[in-house]
Scaffold this active site. Sequence first.
Site, mmCIF file in Angstrom:
data_model
loop_
_atom_site.group_PDB
_atom_site.id
_atom_site.type_symbol
_atom_site.label_atom_id
_atom_site.label_comp_id
_atom_site.label_asym_id
_atom_site.label_seq_id
_atom_site.Cartn_x
_atom_site.Cartn_y
_atom_site.Cartn_z
ATOM 1 N N HIS A 122 0.818 -1.215 0.000
ATOM 2 C CA HIS A 122 0.000 0.000 0.000
ATOM 3 C C HIS A 122 0.855 1.270 0.000
ATOM 4 O O HIS A 122 1.913 1.331 0.620
ATOM 5 C CB HIS A 122 -0.936 -0.003 1.213
ATOM 6 C CG HIS A 122 -0.208 -0.054 2.533
ATOM 7 N ND1 HIS A 122 0.298 1.050 3.166
ATOM 8 C CD2 HIS A 122 0.089 -1.110 3.329
ATOM 9 C CE1 HIS A 122 0.858 0.706 4.302
ATOM 10 N NE2 HIS A 122 0.754 -0.610 4.433
ATOM 11 N N ASP A 123 0.387 2.254 -0.757
ATOM 12 C CA ASP A 123 0.963 3.607 -0.792
ATOM 13 C C ASP A 123 2.357 3.652 -1.405
ATOM 14 O O ASP A 123 3.056 4.668 -1.277
ATOM 15 C CB ASP A 123 1.000 4.236 0.606
ATOM 16 C CG ASP A 123 -0.372 4.245 1.266
ATOM 17 O OD1 ASP A 123 -1.271 4.900 0.725
ATOM 18 O OD2 ASP A 123 -0.550 3.581 2.307
ATOM 19 N N GLY A 140 4.862 -1.266 2.557
ATOM 20 C CA GLY A 140 4.084 -0.054 2.346
ATOM 21 C C GLY A 140 4.941 1.195 2.284
ATOM 22 O O GLY A 140 6.001 1.283 2.899
#
Length: 265
Positions: A122-123, A140
């Site tokens: 994520h991100d 992440g």
Amino acid sequence: MSGGIHPTAVVAKGAELAEGVTVGPFCVIGARVKIGPGTRLHSHVVVDGSTELGANNQVYPFAVLGGPPQHTAYKGEDTRLVVGDNNVIREHATMNLGTVNGGGVTRVGSNGFYMIESHVGHDCVVGDSVILTKQATLGGHCEIGDFVIVGGLAAVHQFTRVGRHAMIGGLAAVVKDVIPYGSVWGNHAHLEGLNLVGLKRRGFSRESINTLRAAYRLLFADEGTFQERLDDTIETYSDSPEVMEIIDFIRADANRPICLPEREV
């Protein structure tokens, strides 16, 4: 099969598929998905969440794009995954949505090669022409520059930055930032030198490579403090865009440690 949706595929109402998209057998596409022209989902692919795939991507069986972030704070917010054009995403590869606290978007560039069971957390912000080899993992919030190669079974710790044209060796555990053009390996990963093979393959001139090598020796020598060596490198090689890219990378986040050589250079 070129263009069209296989009768066994499940495409939710609201999904936007451009002209020439191929959806193979047993694929599942969510309602908020957008897929660009010429992209092919071979079979058994899941694309979910607010996910945008660009043009001419090839996605192989059992890849999952736009799955929820693997983060305990995620509560189902409408975050996104944005993938560029001309990527090859192989079997069982995963790319997760972003999180609200991380900006809400996971971004993957174009012309990449994401091998079997590789993972983009994520991100993350991943550049163009990146290669993640078998089971390479990005935690992440990682920032991965253009033309980076991450070797098999290597893992990049969350929030780590990897500069352009860097090479991460197989099985490496990367917990510190990797300078542009650097080559790292080990657990925990340390600088092995410059990614000379990659630089030659991408057409860097002999003069540019020699300048990078000289600047590397100066920057990571034993004499003086690191700040003193940084200043000396800037003074000596300020006219080299490649060297200054390394300097700018180091200066961009002074709170992050960088991978250093394990032995004298």
